[in-house]
Design an enzyme around this catalytic site. Structure first.
Site, PDB file in Angstrom:
ATOM      1  N   LYS A  81       0.730  -1.283   0.019  1.00 10.28           N
ATOM      2  CA  LYS A  81       0.056   0.098  -0.044  1.00 10.28           C
ATOM      3  C   LYS A  81       1.080   1.205   0.006  1.00 10.28           C
ATOM      4  CE  LYS A  81      -3.721   2.075   2.714  1.00 10.28           C
ATOM      5  NZ  LYS A  81      -4.699   1.779   3.986  1.00 10.28           N
ATOM      6  N   SER A 157      -8.948   3.094   3.228  1.00  8.17           N
ATOM      7  CA  SER A 157      -7.986   3.573   2.460  1.00  8.17           C
ATOM      8  C   SER A 157      -7.378   2.586   1.466  1.00  8.17           C
ATOM      9  CB  SER A 157      -7.036   4.601   3.278  1.00  8.17           C
ATOM     10  OG  SER A 157      -6.289   3.716   4.157  1.00  8.17           O
ATOM     11  N   SER A 181     -10.247   1.007   7.472  1.00 12.85           N
ATOM     12  CA  SER A 181      -9.501   1.145   6.093  1.00 12.85           C
ATOM     13  C   SER A 181      -9.202  -0.630   5.654  1.00 12.85           C
ATOM     14  CB  SER A 181      -8.183   2.051   5.961  1.00 12.85           C
ATOM     15  OG  SER A 181      -8.828   3.433   6.181  1.00 12.85           O
TER      16      SER A 181
END
Length: 480
Positions: A81, A157, A181
């Site tokens: 990520k 996210s 997230s």
């Protein structure tokens, strides 16, 4: 390698991470060939989805030659990520213009463990700036699309990771969770997302994020991949601030044990008083019925939580922590951050954090500690607690707008995640499973919450549901 056949690409797309590693273990395929499969899938799908913002193919090809072919995830293509975790040689921008030129020069501890497990980094997945959204629409990299339906968010996210996994670019990818997230994009994209117990994965060399409110793990398409990944990266280092209890075996091996008759609570009543979508409610109630049919004791229990007040306190705490993070980043970049460097809501967050007094901040932290204890106490009678992951179906793009300058108005839009953030505060493990589908074919995640340190029960019950209500064959239209 140019010789990857379409039939093997389909095998790659249908396989989970452990299947692919098993092929490497048996000598049926090489790590280098798996990398080329991932490259092909990313090149085909990413132009439409924008899930991968850094394509690190040369790094992956070099790493593939060094993989220990006996490791748990030998040669499995993987995405990191674009937030927080540091892989030496890869960009590390947090999706922020302020950090757009930063290249990591060290590995965080969790990345060291990823490498030891044989995961091969083929790219970095899109995320909102600094993770401050439950959609994935950063100005720096642009919007990630949901492979299930045009015009709706893939969540955030970890939205880039979730979209890449759902579309079959890769079988597994890193995800992180400060207020839902991991679980929210898993729900929006129809995959598996586990937020582990507080302290389960070391944040070294850093000390802490958000007083234990931020968590790192993965998203995947199968419960067993998630369990095996937890085995690979879990474990506290001496001096870590939180040290949850460990099970009596690997999490993957514990999946083989059928869960005992469990006492399970559930709620479809949002503790902030907002409405719940009828299809979301029906999905949760269907899982409640399935769990009863599987022999568990299930009862309704609504959380006595003043969610709006707690969310406001949590926001104030995270604003201070974010301001402190940018104070540190200024030493990395060599100049102060300005409003032109970040999105509007990020600047508002920094300003609120810098204007909050130390005594107010300590008071907020103390309140959150007490809230966390109250949540754990309220649910202590249950082995598992079942809720929606989101109270609404995935929102259209633009609904969560980081150009907003009013933090409170921006955060009010997060009401859909009211069942997610409380467990960031309490430290309990919580997983989103793709157990529901709207009439329009959009995934609906159902959340299972366990006792602190008891990922084993969460995963075992998840595996039982996966077998009883399999989602393996459900694929989005936009997929490999």
């Amino acid at each position: 390698m140019a010789g990857i056949s379409e039939s093997f690409l389909e095998t790659y797309a249908e396989s989970d991470a452990l299947d692919l590693a098993g092929m490497v273990h048996r000598g049926e395929v090489s790590p280098a060939e798996l990398v080329e499969c991932a490259v092909t899938m990313i090149e085909r799908l990413n132009p439409a989805l924008n899930a991968v913002v850094h394509r690190l193919y040369d790094m992956a090809r070099a790493q593939a030659d060094t993989v220990d072919r006996s490791s748990a995830f030998a040669g499995v293509p993987f995405l990191l990520k674009e937030l927080a975790s540091s892989w030496a040689g890869a960009p590390n921008t947090n999706s922020s213009f302020y950090l757009k030129d930063v290249i990591a020069d060290f590995d965080t501890e969790v990345v060291r463990r990823m490498k030891a497990a044989g995961l091969v980094l083929v790219g970095k997945s899109n995320a909102p700036e600094n993770g401050w959204s439950i959609t994935t629409e950063p100005k720096l990299y642009g919007t990630t699309k949901n492979p299930w339906k045009e015009g709706i968010t893939p969540g955030g996210s970890s939205g880039g990771a979730a979209a890449a996994i759902a579309s079959r670019m890769v079988p597994i990818a890193e995800a992180s969770d400060g207020a839902g997230s991991i679980r929210i994009p898993a729900s929006c994209c129809g995959i598996v997302g586990l937020k582990p117990s507080r302290g389960r994965v070391s944040l070294a060399p850093f000390g802490d994020y958000w007083y234990g409110g931020a968590y790192f793990l993965c998203c995947s398409r199968t419960v067993r991949d998630t369990a095996a990944y937890l085995d690979a990266v879990a474990g506290a280092l001496p001096g870590d601030p939180y040290t949850p209890p460990v099970p009596d075996g690997s999490w993957l091996s514990l999946l083989a044990r059928a869960p005992k008759k469990l006492r399970i609570g559930f709620s479809v009543t949002p503790p902030n008083g907002t409405a719940i979508d009828a299809e979301v409610k029906a999905a949760v109630l269907a899982i409640v019925a399935a769990l009863e049919r599987l022999g568990h004791n299930v009862e309704e229990h609504d959380m006595p939580l003043d969610a709006d007040a707690v969310w406001a306190t949590y926001t104030n705490m995270t604003c201070v922590q974010t301001a402190a993070t940018f104070d540190y980043l200024e030493t990395v970049i060599g100049r102060p951050v300005t409003p032109a460097d970040v999105e509007a809501v990020t600047w508002a967050i920094i300003e609120r954090g810098r204007s909050t007094s130390g005594t107010r901040h300590i008071s907020d932290v103390e309140q959150l500690r007490q809230v966390g204890r109250a949540i754990v106490g309220d649910l202590s009678a249950y082995d598992l607690f079942i809720t929606p992951t989101l109270t609404q179906l995935p929102r259209p793009f633009g609904y969560y707008d980081m150009s907003e300058t009013d933090i409170d108005r921006y955060n009010a839009k997060w009401a859909d995640s009211v069942f997610a953030f409380p467990f960031n505060i309490s430290g309990q493990p919580a997983i989103s499973l793709p157990l529901g589908w709207s009439k329009g074919g959009v995934p609906i995640g159902v959340q299972l919450v366990g006792r602190y340190g008891d990922e084993a029960t969460v995963l075992a019950a998840s595996a039982q549901l996966e077998q009883d209500m399999p989602w393996k064959d459900k694929r989005p239209a936009m997929s490999a």
